[in-house]
Motif scaffolding. Structure first.
Motif, PDB file in Angstrom:
ATOM      1  N   PRO A 165       0.490  -1.354   0.018  1.00  0.00           N
ATOM      2  CA  PRO A 165       0.246  -0.194   0.092  1.00  0.00           C
ATOM      3  C   PRO A 165       1.097   1.012   0.437  1.00  0.00           C
ATOM      4  CG  PRO A 165      -1.062  -1.692   1.840  1.00  0.00           C
ATOM      5  CD  PRO A 165       0.027  -1.842   1.278  1.00  0.00           C
ATOM      6  N   LEU A 166       1.611   1.174   0.964  1.00  0.00           N
ATOM      7  CA  LEU A 166       2.612   2.366   0.921  1.00  0.00           C
ATOM      8  C   LEU A 166       3.432   2.452  -1.160  1.00  0.00           C
ATOM      9  CD1 LEU A 166       4.615   4.659   2.329  1.00  0.00           C
ATOM     10  CD2 LEU A 166       5.919   3.028   2.444  1.00  0.00           C
ATOM     11  N   ILE A 167       3.246   2.071  -1.115  1.00  0.00           N
ATOM     12  CA  ILE A 167       4.131   1.938  -2.560  1.00  0.00           C
ATOM     13  C   ILE A 167       2.987   1.910  -3.896  1.00  0.00           C
ATOM     14  CG2 ILE A 167       5.637   1.303  -4.706  1.00  0.00           C
ATOM     15  CD1 ILE A 167       7.671  -0.005  -1.979  1.00  0.00           C
ATOM     16  N   ASP A 168       2.224   1.682  -3.417  1.00  0.00           N
ATOM     17  CA  ASP A 168       0.730   2.028  -4.531  1.00  0.00           C
ATOM     18  C   ASP A 168       0.865   3.686  -4.083  1.00  0.00           C
ATOM     19  OD1 ASP A 168      -1.297   1.800  -5.654  1.00  0.00           O
ATOM     20  OD2 ASP A 168      -2.012   0.307  -4.778  1.00  0.00           O
ATOM     21  N   GLY A 169       0.280   4.058  -2.585  1.00  0.00           N
ATOM     22  CA  GLY A 169      -0.077   5.401  -2.886  1.00  0.00           C
ATOM     23  C   GLY A 169       1.278   6.294  -3.365  1.00  0.00           C
ATOM     24  N   TRP A 170       2.714   5.834  -2.945  1.00  0.00           N
ATOM     25  CA  TRP A 170       3.733   6.628  -3.852  1.00  0.00           C
ATOM     26  C   TRP A 170       3.592   7.007  -5.031  1.00  0.00           C
ATOM     27  CZ3 TRP A 170       8.037   5.211  -0.434  1.00  0.00           C
ATOM     28  CH2 TRP A 170       8.467   6.338   1.200  1.00  0.00           C
ATOM     29  N   THR A 171       2.992   5.525  -5.716  1.00  0.00           N
ATOM     30  CA  THR A 171       3.164   5.416  -7.187  1.00  0.00           C
ATOM     31  C   THR A 171       1.800   6.675  -7.862  1.00  0.00           C
ATOM     32  OG1 THR A 171       4.323   3.319  -6.809  1.00  0.00           O
ATOM     33  CG2 THR A 171       2.899   4.417  -9.049  1.00  0.00           C
ATOM     34  N   THR A 172       1.522   6.473  -7.103  1.00  0.00           N
ATOM     35  CA  THR A 172      -0.718   7.408  -7.285  1.00  0.00           C
ATOM     36  C   THR A 172       0.037   8.903  -7.374  1.00  0.00           C
ATOM     37  OG1 THR A 172      -1.957   6.066  -7.039  1.00  0.00           O
ATOM     38  CG2 THR A 172      -2.713   7.379  -7.208  1.00  0.00           C
ATOM     39  N   ALA A 173       0.600   9.892  -6.221  1.00  0.00           N
ATOM     40  CA  ALA A 173       0.548  10.360  -6.062  1.00  0.00           C
ATOM     41  C   ALA A 173       2.173  10.936  -6.823  1.00  0.00           C
ATOM     42  CB  ALA A 173       1.316  10.871  -4.509  1.00  0.00           C
ATOM     43  N   LEU A 174       3.190  10.333  -6.559  1.00  0.00           N
ATOM     44  CA  LEU A 174       3.864  11.065  -7.594  1.00  0.00           C
ATOM     45  C   LEU A 174       3.884  11.002  -9.602  1.00  0.00           C
ATOM     46  CD1 LEU A 174       6.487   9.149  -5.908  1.00  0.00           C
ATOM     47  CD2 LEU A 174       6.506  11.458  -5.596  1.00  0.00           C
ATOM     48  N   SER A 175       2.647   9.947 -10.069  1.00  0.00           N
ATOM     49  CA  SER A 175       2.762   9.596 -11.121  1.00  0.00           C
ATOM     50  C   SER A 175       1.183  11.226 -12.024  1.00  0.00           C
ATOM     51  CB  SER A 175       1.875   9.310 -11.745  1.00  0.00           C
ATOM     52  OG  SER A 175       2.958   7.738 -11.100  1.00  0.00           O
ATOM     53  N   SER A 176       1.278  11.857 -10.635  1.00  0.00           N
ATOM     54  CA  SER A 176       0.288  12.931 -10.183  1.00  0.00           C
ATOM     55  C   SER A 176       0.802  14.481 -10.446  1.00  0.00           C
ATOM     56  CB  SER A 176      -1.429  13.216  -9.421  1.00  0.00           C
ATOM     57  OG  SER A 176      -1.682  11.906  -9.883  1.00  0.00           O
ATOM     58  N   PRO A 237      12.936  13.474  -7.961  1.00  0.00           N
ATOM     59  CA  PRO A 237      13.092  12.970  -7.132  1.00  0.00           C
ATOM     60  C   PRO A 237      12.797  13.796  -5.964  1.00  0.00           C
ATOM     61  CG  PRO A 237      15.102  12.955  -7.817  1.00  0.00           C
ATOM     62  CD  PRO A 237      14.073  12.882  -8.678  1.00  0.00           C
ATOM     63  N   ALA A 238      12.634  15.448  -6.302  1.00  0.00           N
ATOM     64  CA  ALA A 238      13.005  16.042  -5.544  1.00  0.00           C
ATOM     65  C   ALA A 238      11.698  15.840  -4.832  1.00  0.00           C
ATOM     66  CB  ALA A 238      12.869  17.152  -6.012  1.00  0.00           C
ATOM     67  N   GLN A 239      10.756  15.819  -5.799  1.00  0.00           N
ATOM     68  CA  GLN A 239       9.129  15.663  -5.309  1.00  0.00           C
ATOM     69  C   GLN A 239       9.095  14.667  -4.091  1.00  0.00           C
ATOM     70  OE1 GLN A 239       6.800  14.313  -9.847  1.00  0.00           O
ATOM     71  NE2 GLN A 239       5.799  14.197  -8.310  1.00  0.00           N
ATOM     72  N   VAL A 240      10.434  14.116  -3.218  1.00  0.00           N
ATOM     73  CA  VAL A 240      10.190  13.628  -1.743  1.00  0.00           C
ATOM     74  C   VAL A 240      10.668  13.735  -0.866  1.00  0.00           C
ATOM     75  CG1 VAL A 240      10.628  10.836  -1.229  1.00  0.00           C
ATOM     76  CG2 VAL A 240      10.070  10.614  -3.450  1.00  0.00           C
ATOM     77  N   THR A 241       9.890  14.671  -0.012  1.00  0.00           N
ATOM     78  CA  THR A 241      10.238  15.336   0.868  1.00  0.00           C
ATOM     79  C   THR A 241      10.595  14.072   2.368  1.00  0.00           C
ATOM     80  OG1 THR A 241       9.201  17.131   0.477  1.00  0.00           O
ATOM     81  CG2 THR A 241      10.167  17.241   2.947  1.00  0.00           C
ATOM     82  N   GLU A 242      12.037  14.295   2.271  1.00  0.00           N
ATOM     83  CA  GLU A 242      12.405  13.415   4.061  1.00  0.00           C
ATOM     84  C   GLU A 242      12.111  14.593   5.268  1.00  0.00           C
ATOM     85  OE1 GLU A 242      16.899  12.847   3.506  1.00  0.00           O
ATOM     86  OE2 GLU A 242      16.749  12.167   2.437  1.00  0.00           O
TER      87      GLU A 242
END
Length: 298
Positions: A165-176, A237-242
């Motif tokens: 689920p975590l990667i599924d959610g990330w995939t949806t968000a990042l793709s959008s 990858p800057a869309q990923v905030t640490e």
């Protein structure tokens, strides 16, 4: 017949599918009355076990059932220990008394996470309440094993399904084009459910005794995982905030520095080994893409 105790769990359901696909006789307990059937007997570890009996023909059993959320165990140590320790040990004793092979699923949480690839025979040093409860059951089960009981322990860490689920959610968000947040101070060494299911089936078939461990070969942070997913999707990858897991109020023991366990015994004895972390995650991303495409076509 193989009895899966706690088949409502994700790993339990995956193991049920794995064994059924091999045409092996299997029964899976459920704590939900509406799901009870001929091959799905009722077993709720909250209830007394005085008169509970395993299904006729049971030769081996794997115990999945537990309250596994760290926060729940921390919030209610006594209540969760009743299930995770008292009732689980009662169940184990009833199974062993009937010469049923027992495989108990445990966790990397029995260690403090300061050592990578910790040895199976290392002394337990849990930090979390959940880890302490699992360690108590392990200690009692080791006594049974020393007396020759047909029993084994399998320690796991982060088990991932093909639809994580975590990667599924990330995939949806990042793709959008939407950003995601990921912990820079929490690690995982992912193990695919199919390999866990194979290990469980193998250990039960062999009526194995002893302590076994199964994790990925190395840890990565969730932030590294997020950037990998972004790169795999060809997004910035800057869309990923640490962010810091320590600052979010997670329960004690939730952020061990290392989650890897020495899994060499399963590799050397049964040729079971977890691929490198990025190979595992690529498989998850591919499965999510295929499912998304199929839903779009459908």
């Amino acid at each position: 017949m193989i009895l899966l105790v706690g088949g409502d769990s994700e790993i339990g359901e995956a193991t049920d599918r794995f064994l059924t696909a091999q045409a092996r006789p299997v029964a899976t307990t459920t704590r939900r009355p509406e799901r009870v059937s001929a091959d799905r007997p009722l077993l709720d570890l909250v209830a007394p076990l005085d008169v509970w009996e395993p299904p006729a023909g049971t030769r081996s059993a794997c115990i999945f059932a537990a309250v596994a959320r760290l926060a729940a165990c921390a919030a209610d140590p006594a209540g969760t220990a009743h299930i995770n320790v008292t009732q689980t040990l009662t169940l184990i004793e009833r199974l062993i008394a009937r010469d049923i092979q027992v495989l108990f699923l445990s966790t990397n949480q029995v260690f403090d996470g300061t050592t990578p690839k910790v040895s199976a025979d290392a002394a337990a040093c849990p930090v979390s309440e959940y880890g302490r409860q699992k360690a108590q059951v392990e200690a009692a089960l080791r006594e049974h094993m020393r007396r020759g009981a047909p029993a084994a322990i399998l320690r796991l860490a982060k088990v991932v399904s093909r639809g994580m689920p975590l990667i599924d959610g990330w995939t949806t968000a990042l793709s959008s084009g939407r950003p995601v947040r990921a912990f820079h101070d929490m690690t995982l060494a992912p193990t695919p459910t199919k390999i866990v299911s194979a290990a469980i089936g193998t250990l039960l078939d062999d009526r194995a005794s002893g302590i076994y461990q199964l994790t990925g070969p190395r840890d990565v942070t969730y932030a590294e995982l997020g950037r990998f997913v972004a790169c795999h999707l060809d997004v910035d990858p800057a869309q990923v905030t640490e962010i810091s897991a320590l600052e979010t109020g997670l329960p004690e023991g939730a952020t061990p520095r290392h989650t890897t366990l020495d899994s060499s015994l399963l590799r050397d004895r049964y040729c079971l080994e977890v691929p490198d972390v990025w190979e595992v995650i690529e498989g998850v991303i591919t499965a999510i893409k295929e499912r998304t495409q199929a839903a779009t076509i459908g």
